[in-house]
Design a protein around this motif. Structure first.
Motif, PDB file in Angstrom:
ATOM      1  N   LEU A  61       9.065  -2.054   9.132  1.00 56.22           N
ATOM      2  CA  LEU A  61      10.324  -2.791   9.064  1.00 56.22           C
ATOM      3  C   LEU A  61      10.181  -4.259   8.701  1.00 56.22           C
ATOM      4  O   LEU A  61      11.120  -4.852   8.182  1.00 56.22           O
ATOM      5  N   ARG A  62       9.059  -4.838   8.971  1.00 54.15           N
ATOM      6  CA  ARG A  62       8.956  -6.268   8.685  1.00 54.15           C
ATOM      7  C   ARG A  62       9.088  -6.470   7.168  1.00 54.15           C
ATOM      8  O   ARG A  62       8.675  -5.619   6.368  1.00 54.15           O
ATOM      9  N   PRO A  63       9.663  -7.615   6.792  1.00 53.68           N
ATOM     10  CA  PRO A  63      10.046  -7.803   5.400  1.00 53.68           C
ATOM     11  C   PRO A  63       8.888  -7.827   4.417  1.00 53.68           C
ATOM     12  O   PRO A  63       9.060  -7.465   3.258  1.00 53.68           O
ATOM     13  N   ASP A  64       7.729  -8.260   4.853  1.00 50.02           N
ATOM     14  CA  ASP A  64       6.636  -8.406   3.887  1.00 50.02           C
ATOM     15  C   ASP A  64       5.779  -7.153   3.745  1.00 50.02           C
ATOM     16  O   ASP A  64       4.767  -7.176   3.065  1.00 50.02           O
ATOM     17  N   VAL A  65       6.193  -6.084   4.402  1.00 49.04           N
ATOM     18  CA  VAL A  65       5.388  -4.874   4.288  1.00 49.04           C
ATOM     19  C   VAL A  65       5.641  -4.209   2.944  1.00 49.04           C
ATOM     20  O   VAL A  65       6.769  -4.185   2.436  1.00 49.04           O
ATOM     21  N   LYS A  66       4.575  -3.734   2.352  1.00 49.54           N
ATOM     22  CA  LYS A  66       4.657  -3.143   1.018  1.00 49.54           C
ATOM     23  C   LYS A  66       4.570  -1.629   1.164  1.00 49.54           C
ATOM     24  O   LYS A  66       3.552  -1.097   1.614  1.00 49.54           O
ATOM     25  N   GLY A  98       0.461  -7.058   2.434  1.00 48.86           N
ATOM     26  CA  GLY A  98       1.578  -6.127   2.516  1.00 48.86           C
ATOM     27  C   GLY A  98       1.212  -4.743   2.993  1.00 48.86           C
ATOM     28  O   GLY A  98       2.085  -3.942   3.297  1.00 48.86           O
ATOM     29  N   ARG A  99      -0.058  -4.455   3.054  1.00 45.72           N
ATOM     30  CA  ARG A  99      -0.485  -3.127   3.506  1.00 45.72           C
ATOM     31  C   ARG A  99      -0.868  -3.179   4.973  1.00 45.72           C
ATOM     32  O   ARG A  99      -1.416  -4.164   5.453  1.00 45.72           O
ATOM     33  N   THR A 100      -0.616  -2.102   5.667  1.00 39.12           N
ATOM     34  CA  THR A 100      -0.907  -2.076   7.098  1.00 39.12           C
ATOM     35  C   THR A 100      -2.153  -1.258   7.382  1.00 39.12           C
ATOM     36  O   THR A 100      -2.548  -0.402   6.581  1.00 39.12           O
ATOM     37  N   ASP A 101      -2.718  -1.516   8.536  1.00 41.52           N
ATOM     38  CA  ASP A 101      -3.925  -0.788   8.917  1.00 41.52           C
ATOM     39  C   ASP A 101      -3.663   0.715   8.998  1.00 41.52           C
ATOM     40  O   ASP A 101      -4.477   1.526   8.573  1.00 41.52           O
ATOM     41  N   ASN A 102      -2.490   1.070   9.509  1.00 41.70           N
ATOM     42  CA  ASN A 102      -2.163   2.487   9.653  1.00 41.70           C
ATOM     43  C   ASN A 102      -2.089   3.170   8.292  1.00 41.70           C
ATOM     44  O   ASN A 102      -2.606   4.277   8.106  1.00 41.70           O
ATOM     45  N   GLU A 103      -1.472   2.506   7.363  1.00 38.10           N
ATOM     46  CA  GLU A 103      -1.306   3.077   6.027  1.00 38.10           C
ATOM     47  C   GLU A 103      -2.665   3.226   5.335  1.00 38.10           C
ATOM     48  O   GLU A 103      -2.952   4.246   4.713  1.00 38.10           O
ATOM     49  N   ILE A 104      -3.482   2.204   5.477  1.00 39.68           N
ATOM     50  CA  ILE A 104      -4.808   2.239   4.863  1.00 39.68           C
ATOM     51  C   ILE A 104      -5.653   3.344   5.489  1.00 39.68           C
ATOM     52  O   ILE A 104      -6.358   4.077   4.807  1.00 39.68           O
ATOM     53  N   LYS A 105      -5.529   3.452   6.789  1.00 36.90           N
ATOM     54  CA  LYS A 105      -6.259   4.518   7.495  1.00 36.90           C
ATOM     55  C   LYS A 105      -5.834   5.887   6.969  1.00 36.90           C
ATOM     56  O   LYS A 105      -6.676   6.752   6.724  1.00 36.90           O
ATOM     57  N   ASN A 106      -4.553   6.073   6.789  1.00 36.52           N
ATOM     58  CA  ASN A 106      -4.062   7.347   6.264  1.00 36.52           C
ATOM     59  C   ASN A 106      -4.568   7.599   4.849  1.00 36.52           C
ATOM     60  O   ASN A 106      -5.018   8.700   4.536  1.00 36.52           O
TER      61      ASN A 106
END
Length: 312
Positions: A61-66, A98-106
């Motif tokens: 949800l945060r605005p800078d997330v890609k 913009g990338r999150t740890d969870n997304e990268i992990k996935n």
DNA sequence: AAACAGTCCAACCGCCTCTAG
DNA sequence: GCTAGAGGCGGTTGGACTGTT
């Protein structure tokens, strides 16, 4: 008695977030911020655990997330950084805006792990699983960027007998190919005699080093620390691709630099100046002389790699 | 069309670290 | 120095989705 649970698990909602919940969370954080995640759900009128709110905000949800598919460059970066850092997803994520740890992990678990396996590299240990380890053969189908990884792997594959630094953040097998590529030759006089140009070379090389992983395959010789005789110099004691330790030769003052600082491209840290204190923190160094060996390691390793020095 | 298997990903869980008291 | 609470991290999972038989 154990720790009190963070929330009443019987009274909080679990599972996928609804658009309404998302809106409530976004609205509350815009109005009030998120200083206390644990108290947030109650204040925002959400029947969610504070941790759940935090994850939802940080990851989506945060605005800078890609959101959306990863580009080839991003995937390549993840592979390289994983080679260096292992499963330190948050550290990897910090290098991918913009990338999150969870997304990268996935992405790693679903796609990249398999890709790396196909390259003959164990995705867990980053060690080669092919019998031809140490031989770099570029296959016609090799994708851009994979060659770097395989080259790195081939070099790193031989057992490292280097002594461990107690708090080295990354596996000491790994060393920046950026360093290596910037150094094609360094004469032994520089190594043994400890000229200041060697220091400058090493320092500048490290600054330019955020390029990728590489390893070493030989125990370092017993080289007298070149830097120890030089007054008012900082010298490298541990190097990985994006994290460096520097120690002042006369007062022993130690500093730790992250890739963020290195990417700054500035040489101002050479005299100990710190442009941005947020990107730098002090660490404890063992003052038992091992640090000097560290310096020798890198000089030797870099020389082995046959790259060209970038003298100041 | 139904059943099953495989893939994907959002979210949860438990542990760790940090910090204030 | 100790303790508890809070945030953060990485491993894991549940369920939705997609492909295959």
């Amino acid at each position: 008695m154990g720790r009190a649970p963070c929330c009443d698990k019987n009274r909080v909602k679990k599972g996928t977030w609804s658009p309404q919940e998302d809106q409530m969370l976004i609205h509350f954080i815009r109005m009030n911020g998120h200083e206390n995640w644990r108290a947030l759900p109650k204040k925002a009128g959400l029947l969610r655990c504070g941790k759940s709110c935090r994850i939802r905000w940080v990851n989506y949800l945060r605005p800078d997330v890609k959101l959306g598919n990863f580009s080839f460059e991003e995937e390549e970066t993840i592979i390289k950084l994983h080679q260096l850092m292992g499963n330190r997803w948050s550290a990897i994520a910090s290098r991918l805006p913009g990338r999150t740890d969870n997304e990268i992990k996935n992405v790693w678990n679903i796609h990249l792990k398999k890709q790396v396996s196909r390259m003959g590299i164990d995705p867990v240990t980053n060690h080669s699983t092919s019998p031809s380890a140490g031989h770099i053969e570029k296959s016609p189908s090799m994708e851009k960027g994979n060659l770097d990884l395989i080259q790195a792997k081939a070099l790193a594959d031989s057992p490292a007998t280097i002594s461990n630094s107690s708090d080295t953040l990354y596996d000491s097998h790994n060393l920046s190919s950026g360093i290596l590529s910037s150094i094609n030759s360094i004469d032994s006089e520089d190594i043994n005699g400890g000229s200041s140009s060697s220091l400058g070379w090493l320092e500048s090389s490290c600054i330019d080093s955020f390029a990728g992983p590489i390893g070493y395959n030989q125990q370092p010789p017993d080289i007298e620390d070149a830097a120890s005789n030089i007054e008012n110099q900082y010298y490298a004691t541990e190097i990985s691709t994006n994290e460096l330790m520097w120690k002042h030769s006369s007062n022993g003052e130690a500093h730790y630099f992250t890739s963020d600082y290195l990417e700054d491209d500035s040489l101002s840290c050479m005299d100990g100046a710190v442009k941005d204190p947020h990107l730098f923190k002090d660490i404890e160094l063992q003052s038992n002389g091992d640090d000097c060996d560290g310096f020798g390691y890198w000089l030797n390793i870099l020389k082995q790699a046959g790259s060209s020095p970038m003298l100041l």
